[in-house]
Design a protein around this motif. Structure first.
Motif, PDB file in Angstrom:
ATOM      1  N   LEU A   1       0.825  -1.209   0.000  1.00 31.81           N
ATOM      2  CA  LEU A   1       0.000   0.000   0.000  1.00 31.81           C
ATOM      3  C   LEU A   1       0.857   1.255   0.000  1.00 31.81           C
ATOM      4  O   LEU A   1       0.618   2.167  -0.786  1.00 31.81           O
ATOM      5  CB  LEU A   1      -0.938   0.021   1.208  1.00 31.81           C
ATOM      6  CG  LEU A   1      -1.753   1.308   1.334  1.00 31.81           C
ATOM      7  CD1 LEU A   1      -2.880   1.314   0.313  1.00 31.81           C
ATOM      8  CD2 LEU A   1      -2.293   1.490   2.723  1.00 31.81           C
ATOM      9  N   THR A   2       1.852   1.320   0.874  1.00 34.14           N
ATOM     10  CA  THR A   2       2.650   2.548   0.967  1.00 34.14           C
ATOM     11  C   THR A   2       3.427   2.803  -0.314  1.00 34.14           C
ATOM     12  O   THR A   2       3.524   3.947  -0.753  1.00 34.14           O
ATOM     13  CB  THR A   2       3.607   2.518   2.178  1.00 34.14           C
ATOM     14  OG1 THR A   2       4.449   1.363   2.091  1.00 34.14           O
ATOM     15  CG2 THR A   2       2.845   2.508   3.490  1.00 34.14           C
TER      16      THR A   2
ATOM     17  N   PHE B   1       0.803   3.703  -3.089  1.00 36.86           N
ATOM     18  CA  PHE B   1       0.243   5.027  -2.813  1.00 36.86           C
ATOM     19  C   PHE B   1       1.226   6.114  -3.232  1.00 36.86           C
ATOM     20  O   PHE B   1       0.855   7.074  -3.911  1.00 36.86           O
ATOM     21  CB  PHE B   1      -0.098   5.157  -1.320  1.00 36.86           C
ATOM     22  CG  PHE B   1      -0.938   6.342  -0.998  1.00 36.86           C
ATOM     23  CD1 PHE B   1      -2.319   6.260  -0.986  1.00 36.86           C
ATOM     24  CD2 PHE B   1      -0.368   7.576  -0.700  1.00 36.86           C
ATOM     25  CE1 PHE B   1      -3.112   7.353  -0.698  1.00 36.86           C
ATOM     26  CE2 PHE B   1      -1.147   8.684  -0.416  1.00 36.86           C
ATOM     27  CZ  PHE B   1      -2.526   8.572  -0.407  1.00 36.86           C
TER      28      PHE B   1
ATOM     29  N   THR C   1       0.403   8.813  -6.104  1.00 38.65           N
ATOM     30  CA  THR C   1       0.103  10.188  -5.690  1.00 38.65           C
ATOM     31  C   THR C   1       1.333  11.085  -5.591  1.00 38.65           C
ATOM     32  O   THR C   1       1.197  12.302  -5.572  1.00 38.65           O
ATOM     33  CB  THR C   1      -0.589  10.215  -4.310  1.00 38.65           C
ATOM     34  OG1 THR C   1       0.328   9.753  -3.312  1.00 38.65           O
ATOM     35  CG2 THR C   1      -1.851   9.369  -4.296  1.00 38.65           C
TER      36      THR C   1
ATOM     37  N   VAL D   1       1.718   8.208   2.589  1.00 35.81           N
ATOM     38  CA  VAL D   1       0.408   8.192   3.247  1.00 35.81           C
ATOM     39  C   VAL D   1       0.388   9.235   4.362  1.00 35.81           C
ATOM     40  O   VAL D   1      -0.573  10.002   4.491  1.00 35.81           O
ATOM     41  CB  VAL D   1       0.079   6.783   3.797  1.00 35.81           C
ATOM     42  CG1 VAL D   1      -1.173   6.812   4.655  1.00 35.81           C
ATOM     43  CG2 VAL D   1      -0.078   5.787   2.653  1.00 35.81           C
TER      44      VAL D   1
ATOM     45  N   TYR E   1       0.114  12.731   2.952  1.00 31.84           N
ATOM     46  CA  TYR E   1      -1.220  12.933   2.382  1.00 31.84           C
ATOM     47  C   TYR E   1      -2.242  13.209   3.484  1.00 31.84           C
ATOM     48  O   TYR E   1      -3.057  14.125   3.360  1.00 31.84           O
ATOM     49  CB  TYR E   1      -1.640  11.716   1.561  1.00 31.84           C
ATOM     50  CG  TYR E   1      -2.988  11.900   0.917  1.00 31.84           C
ATOM     51  CD1 TYR E   1      -3.106  12.554  -0.299  1.00 31.84           C
ATOM     52  CD2 TYR E   1      -4.148  11.446   1.542  1.00 31.84           C
ATOM     53  CE1 TYR E   1      -4.347  12.750  -0.889  1.00 31.84           C
ATOM     54  CE2 TYR E   1      -5.392  11.640   0.957  1.00 31.84           C
ATOM     55  CZ  TYR E   1      -5.482  12.282  -0.255  1.00 31.84           C
ATOM     56  OH  TYR E   1      -6.711  12.475  -0.835  1.00 31.84           O
TER      57      TYR E   1
END
Length: 91
Positions: A23-24, A27, A31, A35, A38
């Motif tokens: 995920l990290t 992400f 983006t 995280v 964000y």
């Protein structure tokens, strides 16, 4: 919607069924932000709206957005915007 809570990558990963590592990295790839950054940015954006549209104190806003202390909130806000919350409210 959950900016009043502590949001961490581990919890987000569990929520969507990915490992925290995947995920990290995904992400950041998608983006350009971590995280953590964000979430900070999103909380500051919400704080800016609250500062301009409500009479809530800086302490109340920091509590509403789940910051541990008013001082930490002010430091994050200034890091993102270049102004203290009160300076932002007055402009």
């Amino acid at each position: 919607m959950n900016l009043d809570k502590k949001i961490v990558a581990e919890d987000l990963a569990a929520l969507v069924g990915y490992t925290e590592y995947y995920l990290t990295h995904k992400f950041k790839e998608e983006t350009g932000l971590s995280v953590t950054n964000y979430v900070k940015f999103a909380k500051v954006e919400r704080a800016k709206v609250l500062l301009k549209s409500t009479p809530l104190s800086v302490r109340e806003i920091s509590e509403q957005l789940g910051f541990a202390t008013r001082n930490y909130f002010s430091a994050v806000f200034q890091q993102v915007t270049g102004k203290t919350p009160m300076e932002f409210r007055e402009t």
